[in-house]
Each structure stands twice: as structure tokens, then as C-alpha cells.
Design an enzyme around this catalytic site. Structure first.
Site, short mmCIF file in Angstrom:
data_model
loop_
_atom_site.label_atom_id
_atom_site.label_comp_id
_atom_site.label_asym_id
_atom_site.label_seq_id
_atom_site.Cartn_x
_atom_site.Cartn_y
_atom_site.Cartn_z
CB THR A 1 2.87 1.14 6.23
OG1 THR A 1 1.28 0.86 6.33
CG2 THR A 1 3.45 0.64 7.41
CB ILE A 2 -1.14 5.31 6.21
CG1 ILE A 2 -2.28 4.23 5.89
CG2 ILE A 2 -0.80 6.09 5.00
CD1 ILE A 2 -3.71 4.76 5.59
CG ASP A 3 -2.50 0.43 8.25
OD1 ASP A 3 -3.07 1.57 7.87
OD2 ASP A 3 -2.83 -0.68 7.68
NE ARG B 1 -2.18 -4.11 -0.88
CZ ARG B 1 -1.93 -3.54 0.12
NH1 ARG B 1 -0.71 -4.04 0.89
NH2 ARG B 1 -2.38 -2.58 0.80
NE ARG C 1 -4.16 -5.03 5.88
CZ ARG C 1 -3.79 -5.34 4.56
NH1 ARG C 1 -4.66 -5.78 3.38
NH2 ARG C 1 -2.64 -4.66 4.19
N GLY D 1 0.79 -1.33 -0.02
CA GLY D 1 -0.07 0.00 0.10
C GLY D 1 0.76 1.39 0.01
N GLY E 1 -10.85 14.55 20.00
CA GLY E 1 -11.78 14.68 21.36
C GLY E 1 -12.99 13.78 21.02
CB ALA E 2 -13.48 10.73 19.42
NE ARG F 1 -27.88 14.92 10.92
CZ ARG F 1 -28.09 15.18 9.66
NH1 ARG F 1 -26.96 15.56 9.06
NH2 ARG F 1 -29.14 15.35 9.18
CG ASP G 1 0.75 -2.36 9.97
OD1 ASP G 1 1.61 -1.90 9.43
OD2 ASP G 1 0.06 -3.06 9.39
N GLY H 1 5.53 -2.00 3.73
CA GLY H 1 4.96 -2.62 5.00
C GLY H 1 5.46 -3.78 5.35
CG ASP H 2 3.02 -6.52 7.15
OD1 ASP H 2 2.67 -6.14 6.17
OD2 ASP H 2 2.16 -6.79 8.21
CE LYS I 1 -19.61 15.40 23.05
NZ LYS I 1 -19.07 16.62 22.25
CG MET J 1 -7.71 2.62 5.75
SD MET J 1 -6.54 2.71 4.04
CE MET J 1 -7.50 1.91 2.80
CB VAL K 1 17.23 6.33 -1.28
CG1 VAL K 1 18.09 5.07 -1.88
CG2 VAL K 1 16.41 5.59 0.11
O1 F6P Z 1 -1.60 -1.32 4.69
C1 F6P Z 1 -2.29 -0.12 4.58
C2 F6P Z 1 -3.47 -0.21 4.23
O2 F6P Z 1 -4.02 1.12 3.81
C3 F6P Z 1 -4.64 -0.67 5.20
O3 F6P Z 1 -4.76 -0.10 6.36
C4 F6P Z 1 -5.68 -1.23 4.39
O4 F6P Z 1 -6.51 -2.23 4.97
C5 F6P Z 1 -5.09 -1.72 3.28
O5 F6P Z 1 -3.76 -0.94 3.12
C6 F6P Z 1 -5.74 -1.56 1.99
O6 F6P Z 1 -5.06 -2.07 0.79
P1 F6P Z 1 -5.55 -1.99 -0.78
O7 F6P Z 1 -5.06 -0.57 -1.21
O8 F6P Z 1 -4.80 -3.07 -1.33
O9 F6P Z 1 -7.11 -1.86 -0.68
#
Ligand code: F6P
Length: 364
Positions: free
Chosen positions: A131-133, A78, A177, A15, A191-192, A168, A135, A108-109, A220, A175, A27
Site C-alpha cells: 500500500t502506498i500509504d 475491493r 487516508r 488499492g 523543503g515545503a 505563487r 499505514d 493493505g489492512d 521568498k 494520498m 513469490v
Molecule cells: O489505500 C491507499 C489509497 O490510495 C488511499 O490513500 C486512498 O484514500 C485510497 O486508496 C483510494 O482508494 P480508491 O482507489 O478505492 O479510490
């Protein structure tokens, strides 16, 4: 003696994440300054398998004016085939054909597993976490994470404006995962009223409903609930239940890939520069099969195999059906204990964030 590098390749895989371009630039420019040749490999491991046509020799101007652009100019894919020996061998052949002595892989991983396979076939690789996650357990931060969170807060601030006008609630899925970091940190910044992540073993939906009722009683008008994507198929149903049980009109929004695009923040650009420079230095120092991790502000080289094991070990502590990785047994009891301690440290960090999020969102 460290291997003499003349030509290196660079690719982005998995991703995409804002800041990947800043890393590609860092780089390339740094390696060129060090007297290396740099080859851009397009579409990640797929490009490496395809070889000619997907590979371009970079001059400094090839990475000009990309620092501020989202996505990845090297494109990404991927590549499922890359798990098979036949395709790994094709990628190795491409490296030999172009005389590429080592590769910097950004992703990512999944990207690191690919890098590790290439290393086993004699192509030294250095990974940069993009990776944005956020993770990847071994690093404090990955490239793209800060930008993604800033995009979330910008979007949800807007949702809050309209929630306030109409009294509301909005349940927002973000995102993440295999990690709830985006949800956790943004819930604090926004402040959720509540945050839902896989890592929270004490999560109780009834408490969220009660919290909204109490706060509405106190006057509220708007409510924001953030849910991490990893809590599968949950957010939309939660929105319906909040509405039916509290009487507060509730909308559902999934931010999805909108959070993956956009110009990287200062933090991500600086992180990309630091990691890019460190990756080239590690290669030149003869390190391989490692990836660049940020720990307390320092760039450290972490063995990719070990990082993968730690990652699985940590995720197995909160992911239903996932158990500690088999490969853990390959390490000495002392090292296993250290790995577990590291995972405990991450768990404590998450618990702290959960506590903060909860303690500043109550109307009791
Ligand atoms: O790994 C980063 C991520 O953005 C996850 O948060 C999300 O589940 C996944 O990639 C989505 O992947 P794709 O771009 O293949 O839909």
C-alpha cells in the site's frame, strides 16, 4: 509438524501499489524453485469467490517482464462481500477445488482482515503489505510507499518551478487516508513551507499564514504546502485562505491516483523481493495467519490479528472519533503494555519528522 504444501495461491487486493508485480514475481519464482505449484488468483478475493476463470496455474514465464510495471497484473478489487460468511465459504470451496493449500495475499489492512478470515476457515495465509500509504503500523515500510513518495516529489518539483516564476504558493494534497507518512516525508524532501497531517496535534493554521508572510517579507517567492488526504476537505479551503490572508496568489492541486501508478523504484522492487521470499519461507515453516513485516531491515512474521489491533490502537491516538479497539482486552496486561509502547514509538517517529520538517522551513 509443519503442513506439507504442494500448491499455493497468490492474490493482490485493495488499492494497488507499485511493486506489487515485483512481489507477485518473487513469490511465484521462489515458490516454483521450492517445488511448489503456484496459482495466480485474479481480482483478489472476488476472483477467489468466482473460482474457475479467475485462477491460472503459473509457470516461470507467466511472471516474466512484470517486475518494472506499475499496478498489478493480477488486478485488484475491493471486495465488500468478503465480510460475509457465505462468500468466505465460496472462497474456501475454490481453494479445495484447486487443491490450494495456502495463499499469499498482497495488500493493505482490508486485505489482511480477509486473510485472517480465510485462516479461521483452515486456509493458511501469509500477508505482504502492499500500500502506498505505509499505514500498516507493524511494518516499517510497505511496498509502493517509496515509489509514491518519489512520484510526489517529481510532481511537486514541477509545481515549484512554476510557483517560483510567478511568485505563487501551491497547496498540494497527497494520498494517505489514515496516515500522513507520504505527506510528512515528502514535505522534508521538498523543503515545503508547511505540512498538514492528522497526526500533528499542535497544528495551527495561523502559524502557517504567519510563516508565509514572514518568508515573503524576506524575499521568498515560492511556497509549497503539503496536506495529507486524511485531513478531510481541508486543502482547497486552506489555499483560498492563504491567498486572502497573505496576498500571495495560491493554487491548489490534488495529486490523487497519479501517485499510485508508475514503475516501482529500486527500494520497492528490493522490498518486494525480500517480502516475497520471506512469505514463502514462512508458509513452508508452518507459519500462518501472519504477515511479513520489515523491522530494522529484517523480515519478521507478525500475527495478523495482533497487527490489526496495534494498527487500530495507533490510529485511535490521532483519528477523531476512533477509540482503542475492543479486542485489546483479549491480551494480557503485559502484552497490552508492549503494544502501547510500540504505538508510542511510532508516534515519536512522526513527531521527529514533524520537527525536522518545521525546523528547516522557517525564515525567522
Ligand atoms: O489505500 C491507499 C489509497 O490510495 C488511499 O490513500 C486512498 O484514500 C485510497 O486508496 C483510494 O482508494 P480508491 O482507489 O478505492 O479510490
Amino acid at each position: 509438524m509443519a503442513k506439507q504444501f504442494k500448491k499455493i495461491g497468490i492474490l493482490t487486493s485493495g488499492g494497488d501499489a507499485p511493486g506489487m508485480n515485483a512481489a507477485v514475481r518473487a513469490v511465484t519464482r521462489y515458490a516454483l524453485n521450492k517445488g511448489l505449484e503456484v496459482y495466480g488468483i485474479y481480482e483478489g478475493y472476488k476472483g477467489l469467490i468466482e473460482g474457475k476463470g479467475s485462477i491460472k496455474k503459473f509457470a516461470p514465464h507467466d511472471v516474466a517482464n512484470i517486475l518494472n510495471i506499475g499496478g498489478t497484473v493480477l488486478y485488484s478489487a475491493r471486495c465488500v462481500e468478503f465480510k460475509q460468511e457465505e462468500y468466505i465459504q465460496k472462497a474456501v470451496d475454490t481453494c479445495h477445488e484447486f487443491g490450494i493449500d495456502g495463499i499469499v495475499t498482497i495488500g493493505g489492512d482490508g486485505t489482511f482482515r480477509g486473510a485472517s478470515d480465510l485462516c479461521k476457515h483452515g486456509i493458511p495465509c501469509i500477508g505482504i503489505p502492499g500500500t502506498i500509504d505505509n499505514d500498516i503500523t507493524c511494518t516499517d515500510n510497505s511496498i509502493g510507499y517509496d515509489t509514491a513518495m518519489n512520484t510526489v516529489i517529481e510532481a511537486v518539483d514541477r509545481l515549484r518551478d512554476t510557483c517560483e516564476s510567478h511568485a505563487r504558493c501551491n497547496v498540494v494534497e497527497v494520498m494517505g487516508r489514515n496516515a500522513g507518512y507520504i505527506a510528512l516525508e515528502t514535505s522534508i524532501a521538498l523543503g515545503a513551507t508547511a505540512v498538514v497531517v492528522l497526526e500533528d496535534a499542535n497544528y495551527n493554521e495561523a502559524n502557517v499564514i504567519e510563516k508565509i508572510k514572514v518568508a515573503r517579507e524576506a524575499g521568498k517567492r515560492n511556497f509549497i504546502v503539503i496536506v495529507a488526504e486524511g485531513v478531510d476537505n481541508y486543502a482547497e479551503g486552506l489555499a483560498k485562505r492563504i491567498q486572502s490572508e497573505t496576498g500571495v496568489e495560491t493554487k491548489f492541486a490534488r495529486l490523487a491516483h497519479i501517485v499510485r501508478g508508475g514503475s516501482p523504484t529500486l527500494r520497492d522492487r528490493v522490498l518486494a523481493a525480500k517480502m516475497g521470499v520471506a512469505a514463502v519461507d514462512f508458509l513452508l515453516e508452518g507459519k500462518e495467519n501472519v504477515f511479513v513485516c520489515e523491522r530494522d531491515g529484517e523480515m519478521v512474521a507478525t500475527d495478523i490479528q495482533e497487527a490489526i489491533v496495534i494498527d487500530k490502537l495507533y490510529k485511535s491516538t490521532f483519528t477523531p472519533g476512533m477509540s482503542a479497539p475492543e479486542a485489546l482486552k483479549n491480551y494480557s496486561p503485559e502484552r497490552q503494555a508492549e503494544m502501547k509502547e510500540f504505538c508510542d514509538m511510532r508516534t515519536k517517529e512522526v513527531q521527529k519528522l514533524l520537527k525536522i520538517s518545521e525546523s528547516i522551513s522557517n525564515y525567522k
